[in-house]
Design a protein around this motif. Structure first.
Motif: not given
Length: 134
Positions: A53-80
């Motif tokens: 569909f020829e979509q481009r990400p918004a200006t100044g945006s960056f993919a933070q999904q991977q960072d959020e997933i890694q942070q969530n995994l680390q929090n779960l490991r710490d809780d465990l």
């Protein structure tokens, strides 16, 4: 002589509650790890549809999904790790099974000294392996 009903002792209820929380945290970590493993496939699918569909990400945006997933995994490991330590602190003995009530009848939990190197993926900084039998 110990009774078969020792697991119903109210003094063991804090241990049973902590073990249940530990088991729930283990399941949540497993789910999060499976979801994290699925992220590359989701990103590839999103990239394919964006090209279609020829979509481009918004200006100044960056993919933070991977960072959020890694942070969530680390929090779960710490809780465990925190819950594991709480279970070890609440156990009245080491190298023996303790009967507790997890709602399924008598369950067992114990901390056993690892005489050899632990299995891959199992970290035991204090030298004890936590085991739960439901």
């Amino acid at each position: 002589m110990s009774s078969n009903l020792d697991y119903l002792n109210p003094a063991l209820q804090p241990l049973a509650d902590t073990v249940q929380a530990y088991l729930d945290a283990e399941k949540e970590l497993q789910r999060a790890e499976v979801e994290a493993a699925d992220v590359p496939a989701q990103q590839a699918q999103a990239a394919t549809s964006a090209q279609q569909f020829e979509q481009r990400p918004a200006t100044g945006s960056f993919a933070q999904q991977q960072d959020e997933i890694q942070q969530n995994l680390q929090n779960l490991r710490d809780d465990l790790a925190r819950l594991r330590q709480q279970v070890l602190d609440l156990l009245p003995v080491r190298d023996e099974w303790v009967k507790i009530n997890l709602g399924y009848g008598p369950s067992r939990v114990g901390a056993f000294r690892t005489g050899t190197a632990p299995a891959p993926g199992i970290t035991t900084p204090d030298g004890y392996l936590l085991r739960v039998v439901i």
